[in-house]
Scaffold this motif. Structure first.
Motif, PDB file in Angstrom:
ATOM      1  N   UNK A  34       0.750  -1.223   0.000  1.00 38.00           N
ATOM      2  CA  UNK A  34       0.000   0.000   0.000  1.00 38.00           C
ATOM      3  C   UNK A  34       0.776   1.266   0.000  1.00 38.00           C
ATOM      4  N   UNK A  35       0.440   2.196   0.921  1.00 39.30           N
ATOM      5  CA  UNK A  35       0.915   3.554   0.807  1.00 39.30           C
ATOM      6  C   UNK A  35       1.977   3.914   1.835  1.00 39.30           C
ATOM      7  N   UNK A 290      -4.350  10.999   8.141  1.00 36.78           N
ATOM      8  CA  UNK A 290      -3.977   9.963   7.172  1.00 36.78           C
ATOM      9  C   UNK A 290      -2.466  10.045   6.973  1.00 36.78           C
ATOM     10  N   UNK A 291      -1.685   9.070   7.457  1.00 37.27           N
ATOM     11  CA  UNK A 291      -0.226   9.226   7.502  1.00 37.27           C
ATOM     12  C   UNK A 291       0.439   9.580   6.178  1.00 37.27           C
ATOM     13  N   UNK A 292       0.120   8.892   5.045  1.00 37.98           N
ATOM     14  CA  UNK A 292       0.815   9.232   3.802  1.00 37.98           C
ATOM     15  C   UNK A 292       0.101  10.302   2.975  1.00 37.98           C
ATOM     16  N   UNK A 293      -0.557  11.252   3.641  1.00 38.57           N
ATOM     17  CA  UNK A 293      -1.350  12.253   2.919  1.00 38.57           C
ATOM     18  C   UNK A 293      -0.509  13.034   1.909  1.00 38.57           C
ATOM     19  N   UNK A 294       0.647  13.527   2.337  1.00 34.34           N
ATOM     20  CA  UNK A 294       1.452  14.367   1.446  1.00 34.34           C
ATOM     21  C   UNK A 294       2.029  13.578   0.284  1.00 34.34           C
ATOM     22  N   UNK A 295       2.491  12.370   0.547  1.00 33.24           N
ATOM     23  CA  UNK A 295       3.145  11.605  -0.516  1.00 33.24           C
ATOM     24  C   UNK A 295       2.156  11.082  -1.549  1.00 33.24           C
ATOM     25  N   UNK A 296       0.871  11.014  -1.176  1.00 30.07           N
ATOM     26  CA  UNK A 296      -0.138  10.497  -2.104  1.00 30.07           C
ATOM     27  C   UNK A 296      -1.041  11.587  -2.669  1.00 30.07           C
TER      28      UNK A 296
END
Length: 330
Positions: A34-35, A290-296
């Motif tokens: 996943x992310x 949401x932990x990977x907000x910036x990267x996604x």
């Protein structure tokens, strides 16, 4: 994969040790794909675009069908890497064609290319392997693959001890993926939509957009009257990310119900593209972002990740060329 590796939840592994290793349902759940975000790149190894990593590992032909093996909520394909037999996660949330579990599969001459972070906050060393030989994915064989990603995925062996790695988006780039959990098949099609819709009962055609990752379908949805953003991924069960006030309001409105004695919820009144779908049972709900907000690019106030908890009810076709997920009667 490592630039995008999955959503997270704290889970109880074998009812003893809690580890934050991925978004899934219930007590015995763990991360398989996943992310994630990359934290740093090693200066000694220049970056290689995901599309050029494991570039020799691509599908050919107009239609390819792979048998899948379900372990809990995750679709695996039997295969081998460098003579080591095991299971590969078929993960739409992974970009690279192949990522190797270096804890189980010996790799030579690997270089550290940075540090990755799961959405839970756990970090891992990102490795680049110049050459990996003798790869088998079900009946498909690849003699040599270069610039292969690898990482120590020891924690995933709690789910299946023979976990050897991931296969991701670029493996089937240019194909539409039809995922059929009932018949345990993943089929890949080139050509018109008629090739995969013929003989099927169509429930919905759901257009999607892309944010920062071309392998993550994103849609605007509603949960009751609440607007949300949904991201689809086979590498997880499903989870909801909201602030504490929104969670409380959803519980009061009956949009989240907790019928059992655990900390998961049933999500009701889901509408996608104006169409109402059945409840998603037993998802985790998080109020700390949401932990990977910036990267996604998923920086929205309400994020719903959709995985096996919803997908299991249907056959689905993931058509990246037409930017549509087709929902079929299973």
């Amino acid at each position: 994969m490592r630039n995008l590796q999955s959503f997270t939840v704290e889970v109880d592994v074998q009812s003893r040790t809690k580890q934050k290793i991925g978004a899934m349902r219930g007590r015995a759940l763990a991360l398989l794909g996943g992310l994630t975000a990359s934290l740093a790149a090693a200066a000694q190894t220049p970056p290689i675009p995901e599309s050029l990593q494991s570039a020799e590992m691509r599908m050919s032909g107009d239609r390819v069908t792979l048998p899948i093996v379900m372990v809990r909520e995750f679709p695996f394909v039997e295969g081998s890497i460098a003579g080591v037999a095991g299971k590969l996660l078929l993960d739409t949330g992974a970009q690279e064609s192949l990522t190797v579990n270096s804890h189980r599969v010996p790799v030579a001459d690997s270089q550290s290319v940075g540090v990755g972070r799961f959405g839970s906050g756990q970090t891992y060393v990102e490795q680049r392997v110049p050459v990996v030989r003798d790869i088998r994915v079900a009946g498909l064989r690849y003699g040599q693959v270069t610039h292969v990603d690898a990482q120590d995925a020891t924690q995933l062996e709690h789910i299946t001890p023979d976990f050897i790695g991931w296969i991701g988006y670029y493996f089937w780039d240019g194909y539409a993926l039809k995922l059929d959990y009932r018949n345990l098949q993943a089929s890949f099609y080139r050509g018109s939509s008629e090739t995969y819709l013929s003989g099927e009962k169509l429930i919905a055609a759901l257009p999607f957009e892309l944010r920062l990752r071309q392998n993550i379908p994103v849609m605007s949805v509603h949960i009751g009257d609440l607007a949300a953003t949904a991201a689809f991924d086979t590498g997880q069960y499903g989870a909801l990310y909201v602030d504490a006030a929104t969670k409380s309001n959803m519980i009061q409105a009956g949009l989240l119900t907790n019928p059992g004695d655990d900390d998961t919820y049933d999500l009701t009144q889901l509408k996608i593209n104006g169409q109402t779908f059945p409840d998603i049972k037993g998802i985790a709900v998080y109020t700390d972002g949401f932990p990977p907000a910036k990267s996604t690019g998923l920086v929205d106030k309400v994020v719903l990740t959709i995985g096996y908890g919803w997908l299991k009810n249907y056959k689905t076709v993931w058509d990246s060329q037409r930017k549509t997920i087709y929902v079929l009667e299973k």
